[in-house]
Design an enzyme around this catalytic site. Structure first.
Site, PDB file in Angstrom:
ATOM      1  CB  SER A 132      -1.163  -0.036   1.462  1.00  0.00           C
ATOM      2  OG  SER A 132      -1.641   1.326   1.613  1.00  0.00           O
ATOM      3  CE1 TYR A 178      -3.791   0.244   4.869  1.00  0.00           C
ATOM      4  CE2 TYR A 178      -5.144  -2.192   4.785  1.00  0.00           C
ATOM      5  CZ  TYR A 178      -5.039  -1.328   3.923  1.00  0.00           C
ATOM      6  OH  TYR A 178      -4.894  -1.004   2.177  1.00  0.00           O
TER       7      TYR A 178
HETATM    8  C1  GCO Z   1      -6.969   4.796   4.533  1.00  0.00           C
HETATM    9  C2  GCO Z   1      -7.456   3.557   3.105  1.00  0.00           C
HETATM   10  C3  GCO Z   1      -5.725   3.386   3.154  1.00  0.00           C
HETATM   11  C4  GCO Z   1      -5.955   2.901   1.610  1.00  0.00           C
HETATM   12  C5  GCO Z   1      -5.221   2.540   0.926  1.00  0.00           C
HETATM   13  C6  GCO Z   1      -3.946   3.071   0.258  1.00  0.00           C
HETATM   14  O1  GCO Z   1      -7.612   5.174   5.438  1.00  0.00           O
HETATM   15  O2  GCO Z   1      -6.091   5.692   4.759  1.00  0.00           O
HETATM   16  O3  GCO Z   1      -8.207   3.043   3.706  1.00  0.00           O
HETATM   17  O4  GCO Z   1      -4.884   2.457   3.888  1.00  0.00           O
HETATM   18  O5  GCO Z   1      -7.378   1.159   2.347  1.00  0.00           O
HETATM   19  O6  GCO Z   1      -4.337   0.770   1.389  1.00  0.00           O
HETATM   20  O7  GCO Z   1      -3.112   2.790  -0.262  1.00  0.00           O
HETATM   21 CA    CA Z   2      -4.974  -0.740   0.297  1.00  0.00          CA
END
Ligand code: GCO
Ligand code: CA
Length: 255
Positions: free
Chosen positions: A146, A159
């Site tokens: 990501s 994440y």
């Molecule tokens: C957020 C988004 C990102 C996207 C993506 C960006 O909350 O900023 O969910 O995390 O999912 O991964 O590349």
């Molecule tokens: Ca993503």
């Protein structure tokens, strides 16, 4: 006639988290390039609907619903695929969730769910498929990373940590497995219109910020990820290893 370097016919791809969103888009892209695709996800009904949609487009699609956060379920699921369908030539570690919230208030359970789904799963699945790939002397592993493999954003702590980790796990896979003929790389999407980002698109201020922050001036559309996946899944990338391919409209290249 020279073989088309991007031709995936005769290859089988397992894609985790592929009943919707990025995973299903990657499956469609690999399928359109000729691969047989095996979809994986938690919801059996959603998985079947996704496979049916691909079959309607003439793609050979199968399903294998096992829990990618359970290493024993992964070993059994991969063994069953290879026994019933045949060897896995391409693995897309795409399973991912984003449970947002302030880090100081983040419960253990939320942290553990994100890390397990986004990171542990990639290790479990890669370890399971690598055995056969090493024996055959070839294989492709593509990890869904990501822009958050490199950048943070408020409320996305687990994440972001998981995407940083999976981008380095990609390099670790290269370090251990390139010698055996495997190519292990990552695709790092920017902001795409998916179920996972729906809450963000519903927020006018976020939309406005994202379109200004992204040089392309817009959200990515899922079919725009297919080319990167076909490239990394095909013979065209036989000397590309440990690479993180950003598909982000230029977002990580500018402030
Ligand atoms: C957020 C988004 C990102 C996207 C993506 C960006 O909350 O900023 O969910 O995390 O999912 O991964 O590349
Ligand atoms: Ca993503």
């Amino acid at each position: 006639m020279a073989r088309n370097l991007f031709d995936l016919s005769g290859r089988r791809a397992l894609l985790t988290g592929s009943s919707q969103g990025i995973g299903l888009a990657l499956a469609r892209g690999l399928g359109e390039a000729g691969a047989e695709v095996v979809l994986n996800g938690r919801d059996a009904a959603k998985l079947e609907r996704a496979a049916a949609g691909l079959r309607e487009a003439g793609i050979a699609a199968r399903t294998a619903g096992f829990d990618v956060t359970d290493s024993q379920a992964v070993e059994a699921g991969v063994a069953r695929i290879e026994a019933e369908f045949g060897p896995i030539d391409i693995l897309c570690n795409n399973a991912g969730v984003n449970l947002r919230g302030a880090l100081e208030a983040m419960p253990d359970a939320t942290w553990h769910e994100v890390i397990a789904t986004n990171l542990h799963s990639a290790f479990y699945c890669a370890r399971a498929v690598a055995k056969g790939m090493i024996a055959r002397g070839r294989g492709k592993i593509i990890n869904t990373c990501s822009v958050m493999s490199m950048l943070g954003r408020p409320t996305t702590g687990p994440y972001t940590a998981s995407k940083g980790a999976i981008s380095m796990l990609t390099k670790a896979m290269c370090a251990d497995w390139a010698q055996h003929g495997l190519q292990c790389n990552g695709i790092a999407p920017g902001y795409f219109s998916t179920e996972l980002t729906a809450p963000l698109r519903a927020d006018a201020a976020f939309n406005d910020w994202l379109c200004k922050r992204t040089p392309a001036g817009r959200w990515g559309e899922l079919p725009e990820l297919a080319g990167a996946a076909v490239f990394l899944a095909s013979d065209a990338s036989s000397y590309v290893n440990g690479h993180l391919l950003y598909v982000d409209g230029g977002l990580t290249s500018v402030v």
